[in-house]
Scaffold this motif. Structure first.
Motif, PDB file in Angstrom:
ATOM      1  N   VAL A 181      -9.841   0.799  -2.472  1.00  0.00           N
ATOM      2  CA  VAL A 181      -8.884  -0.273  -2.692  1.00  0.00           C
ATOM      3  C   VAL A 181      -9.606  -1.574  -2.359  1.00  0.00           C
ATOM      4  N   VAL A 222      -8.332   0.998  -6.936  1.00  0.00           N
ATOM      5  CA  VAL A 222      -7.165   0.122  -7.031  1.00  0.00           C
ATOM      6  C   VAL A 222      -7.598  -1.281  -6.632  1.00  0.00           C
ATOM      7  N   ALA A 244       0.828  -1.207   0.000  1.00  0.00           N
ATOM      8  CA  ALA A 244       0.000   0.000   0.000  1.00  0.00           C
ATOM      9  C   ALA A 244       0.860   1.254   0.000  1.00  0.00           C
TER      10      ALA A 244
END
Length: 330
Positions: A179, A306, A161
């Motif tokens: 994410v 993401v 990350a």
């Protein structure tokens, strides 16, 4: 019980510098059009040993005192964690014993042995892998390195990350809205959530799991540990933990924004799309986050998302099947 912090993730990043691959954050206009949003793929399938697991395994092994590490390490794993622990042990020249299910993909067993690991198989339906691992460690004096419920492992996984935030900024991304992270016991998603809380607090982090094995999503909804029904089957062999970890769940409960589940068919479709549009080989469990987005389960319209492509150690027959069933991904 001591929970890891972002400071632990930063320490892990120092240990992994120059050892782990700084995996790319990939984008494809065709994939964006298919997803209906800007989607960036963190290609952990290109990590050492073919999965994100190397980050946590190496961090845990390298943190051991030298005398303790010399006695060796033991791990229990469906495959990816075992390969990673064996690789880390090999780098330090110490023995590694890996407890793996007898029905694990042959390619994962072979790769673990190739890394120098001694493989001990068990029946995942009738035997307790953790009990076997603990017994082997006690017999040999080796250190047991758990696959997810271990602070050093969680911290190591969080380093991805740190990378993706820097990489997204380099691409001109001002805000990462979501994410989405593949989840088994929750080690990766916990580490990622700790790092995102510190570096991008507006980002919402969520889990992605195989249908029928969505214990994290159901546990988050219930506010307490929920277990999967025994005897279930999924192609995502890497994501079959029965319930979230005792260390990972408190972190997930505090930081995660729910979770999603993808069917095997959706995972195979995502594998084919990753291959055609990003030229990546991704295993079913590594594709569930992408599958959750592409199947419309994630509300991502107009957002930047993401997804973690967490592993690429796929059985060739399964990969061939995924491509054959999804021959026209465009």
């Amino acid at each position: 019980m001591t929970l890891p912090t972002f400071a632990d993730v930063q320490t892990a990043a120092d240990r992994l510098a120059g050892v782990a691959v700084r995996t790319p954050l990939l984008e494809s206009p065709l994939l964006n059009a298919r997803a209906g949003c800007r989607i960036l793929v963190k290609a952990e399938c290109l990590q050492v040993t073919g999965s994100f697991k190397f980050r946590g395994a190496y961090n845990a092994v390298s943190a051991l005192p030298e005398a303790q590490r010399a006695r060796g390490v033991v791990a229990f794993s469906s495959g990816n964690h075992g390969q990673a622990v064996a690789a880390a042990a090999r780098m330090y020249g110490v023995p590694a014993t890996i407890v793996m299910p007898s029905d694990a993909p042959a390619i994962k067993i072979a790769a673990t042995k190739a890394q120098g690991g001694r493989v001990v198989t068990y029946d995942r339906w009738t035997e307790d892998r953790e009990a076997i691992g603990k017994a082997l460690a006690a017999e040999t004096g080796a250190t047991l390195v758990k696959p997810y419920d271990e602070p050093l492992v969680i911290a190591g996984q969080g380093t991805m990350a740190m990378e993706l935030v820097e990489q997204a900024r380099a691409l001109g991304v001002e805000t990462i809205d979501r994410v989405i992270v593949p989840v088994s016991g929750g080690g990766m998603v916990s580490g990622v959530a700790l790092a995102m809380e510190a570096l991008s607090p507006a980002t919402r982090v969520a889990s992605a799991e195989p249908a029928g094995f969505d214990d994290m999503a159901r546990s988050l909804a219930a506010g307490t540990h929920v277990r999967n029904e025994p005897g279930g089957r999924t192609l995502s062999d890497a994501l079959m933990a029965p319930t979230p970890g005792d260390i990972t769940f408190p972190i997930a409960k505090r930081l995660l924004d729910g979770g999603y589940a993808a069917t095997d068919a959706e995972a195979k479709a995502a594998m084919a799309i990753a291959f055609h549009m990003l030229k990546l080989v991704v295993e079913p469990g590594g594709a569930v986050a992408l599958a959750a987005v592409l199947s419309g389960k994630v509300d991502c319209a107009g957002r930047t998302v993401v997804v973690i492509a967490s592993g690429g150690n796929v059985d060739p027959a399964v990969f061939t099947e995924a491509l054959a069933e999804n021959a026209s991904p465009f």
